[in-house]
Design an enzyme around this catalytic site. Sequence first.
Site, short mmCIF file in Angstrom:
data_model
loop_
_atom_site.label_atom_id
_atom_site.label_comp_id
_atom_site.label_asym_id
_atom_site.label_seq_id
_atom_site.Cartn_x
_atom_site.Cartn_y
_atom_site.Cartn_z
N PHE A 147 2.83 1.39 4.07
CA PHE A 147 1.83 1.37 3.02
C PHE A 147 1.51 2.95 2.11
O PHE A 147 1.05 3.38 3.64
CB PHE A 147 1.25 0.18 3.05
N ASP B 215 -1.48 -1.23 11.79
CA ASP B 215 -2.84 -1.64 10.32
C ASP B 215 -1.74 -3.43 10.30
O ASP B 215 -0.81 -3.86 10.26
CB ASP B 215 -2.08 -1.18 9.34
N TYR C 293 -8.85 -9.24 2.02
CA TYR C 293 -8.59 -10.11 0.66
C TYR C 293 -7.43 -10.46 0.08
O TYR C 293 -6.92 -10.69 -0.20
CB TYR C 293 -9.12 -8.82 0.03
N LYS C 294 -6.53 -10.04 1.83
CA LYS C 294 -4.73 -10.82 1.49
C LYS C 294 -5.43 -12.05 2.07
O LYS C 294 -6.35 -13.57 1.76
CB LYS C 294 -4.48 -9.06 2.33
N ARG D 246 8.33 -9.85 -4.65
CA ARG D 246 8.40 -9.94 -3.63
C ARG D 246 7.25 -11.57 -3.67
O ARG D 246 6.99 -11.73 -4.29
CB ARG D 246 7.20 -9.30 -2.92
C1 LIG Z 1 -0.28 -1.86 4.74
C2 LIG Z 1 -1.78 -1.63 3.88
N1 LIG Z 1 -2.45 -1.17 3.86
C3 LIG Z 1 -3.78 -0.81 3.26
C4 LIG Z 1 -3.98 -1.27 2.06
C5 LIG Z 1 -5.19 -1.52 1.34
O1 LIG Z 1 -5.99 -0.86 1.40
P1 LIG Z 1 -7.26 -0.49 0.90
O2 LIG Z 1 -8.35 -2.06 1.34
O3 LIG Z 1 -7.91 0.48 1.65
O4 LIG Z 1 -6.75 -1.11 -0.53
C6 LIG Z 1 -3.23 -2.70 1.65
C7 LIG Z 1 -2.59 -2.79 0.19
O5 LIG Z 1 -3.38 -2.65 -0.57
C8 LIG Z 1 -1.42 -2.56 2.35
O6 LIG Z 1 -0.69 -3.14 2.07
N1 LIG Z 2 -5.82 -4.22 -3.47
C1 LIG Z 2 -4.50 -4.24 -4.04
C2 LIG Z 2 -5.64 -4.14 -5.30
O1 LIG Z 2 -6.68 -3.46 -5.60
C3 LIG Z 2 -4.74 -4.19 -6.77
C4 LIG Z 2 -3.68 -4.54 -7.03
C5 LIG Z 2 -3.40 -4.44 -5.30
C6 LIG Z 2 -3.23 -4.89 -3.99
C7 LIG Z 2 -2.72 -5.04 -2.78
O2 LIG Z 2 -3.41 -5.34 -2.01
C8 LIG Z 2 -1.51 -4.19 -2.51
C9 LIG Z 2 -0.97 -4.76 -1.44
N2 LIG Z 2 -1.55 -3.73 -1.00
C10 LIG Z 2 0.45 -4.66 -1.51
O3 LIG Z 2 1.50 -4.73 -0.24
O4 LIG Z 2 1.25 -4.60 -2.33
#
Ligand SMILES: Cc1ncc(COP(=O)(O)O)c(C=O)c1O
Ligand SMILES: Nc1c(O)cccc1C(=O)C[C@H](N)C(=O)O
Length: 421
Positions: free
Chosen positions: A146, A217, A242-243, A391
């Site tokens: 990511f 991660d 948040y997931k 996805r």
């Molecule tokens: C693998 C992965 N790491 C990290 C993040 C996000 O990090 P953050 O919480 O800083 O937006 C995401 C998605 O947003 C992700 O899919």
């Molecule tokens: N964190 C997100 C956001 O703030 C806006 C839109 C999407 C996201 C996501 O979480 C993307 C996600 N990590 C992904 O796997 O694509």
Amino acid sequence: MTVFDRLFADSTLSQLQEKDVRDPLAHKRAEFKLPEGVVYLDGNSLGALPLTVPARLARVAEQEWGGQLIRSWTANDSASVGAEAAQDWMNLPDRVAAKIAPLIGAHPHEVAVGDSTSVNIFKLLAAALHMAPPERRVILTEADNFPTDLYMAQGLNALLGGRYELRTVPSADLEAQLTDDVALTLLTEVDYRTGRRLDLAGLTARAHERGILTVWDLAHSAGAFPVDLNAAGADFAVGCGYKFLNGGPGAPSFLFVAERHQDSAQAFLSGWMGHADPFEMAREFTPAPGARRYVVGTPTVLSLSALDAALEVFADVDMKQLRAKSLSLTDTFIELMTPLAAQHPLTLVTPRSHDERGSQVSYRHPQAREVMRQLIERGILGDFRTPDILRFGFTPLYHSHADVWRAVQGIQNVLEEGAGA
Ligand SMILES: Cc1ncc(COP(=O)(O)O)c(C=O)c1O
Ligand SMILES: Nc1c(O)cccc1C(=O)C[C@H](N)C(=O)O
């Protein structure tokens, strides 16, 4: 669709509905707000709203903030304010950490909650690089990791004068690339595009044999299936709130530091809320015991409260059952999609092997962006990811096999009448 196709589809649906009747987690769906007419296949980006959350947020706002004001930071005298309002905000990060710990195979004092996943990656990379022998100059990661994981490593390396090489390799080459110059691996267990799951325990063991630290991660793992960091001997990990933990948009992230590293790993973002006694107002930073030292600034009480309430849905969940259901949902999806994939330019990119699958299924399609746009218009909410990925995330807490059927019907309609036709 021919009459025969319709009959076949109806009998498939009734077989799937029978599975739903036997589903031991079926009752959990009633604990979420899910809009009518929508099949929500995006819990791997933003988990749905648990019904416990709005009431909790209202209570925190009205009683704790509005009524108790600043007194809510400390343990209140529940006799004077009512037990409901005795919230002790200062220790809320620790209470949330204690709820996340069993979901990831950690002890509560190995988990800290706060900040974003990106910031927590920075904290742990800094700690791990500082612990690694100085002659090891490589951060090993995946080319398709990511982006934020790659960016945080790049930014930290710039701060450290470019001392490290960020080596990005395809996942198939990871094991061969665990060489003597590697300081640490920075790997995402479940790939956000393909849904491919790495062998966390196996790679951790191979890395340790070669003196390499691991930073995992768990963004697409925590809450999606059981994770056992301590059984795997993992060193460091982060994940999203948040997931699959359903903590709401921008929910605080968590991090994990194995107990054996807590004396040697340093919290370089040493903010006052990670101090052993913040209100001592001391000039020198004395870290709080355990992972609490990685909490930096003032806890974000509203979002922590939402996450705390959301985590209640896991209290009676058997994570092995959750995994079994997740695999059943994704197997069903792949099976129902197989005839469509034979007729349309759809390529499954998620592994069929259970060991290598997270809780999502993805396909390549040359018009993926347009296909997803039309699916969303019809209430099938998945994701498009560049360059050509469709996805679909499955959340075993609130999906049924009948939802999977409905999603595939919607995809079939779009492919036959819309974008793909
Ligand atoms: C693998 C992965 N790491 C990290 C993040 C996000 O990090 P953050 O919480 O800083 O937006 C995401 C998605 O947003 C992700 O899919
Ligand atoms: N964190 C997100 C956001 O703030 C806006 C839109 C999407 C996201 C996501 O979480 C993307 C996600 N990590 C992904 O796997 O694509």
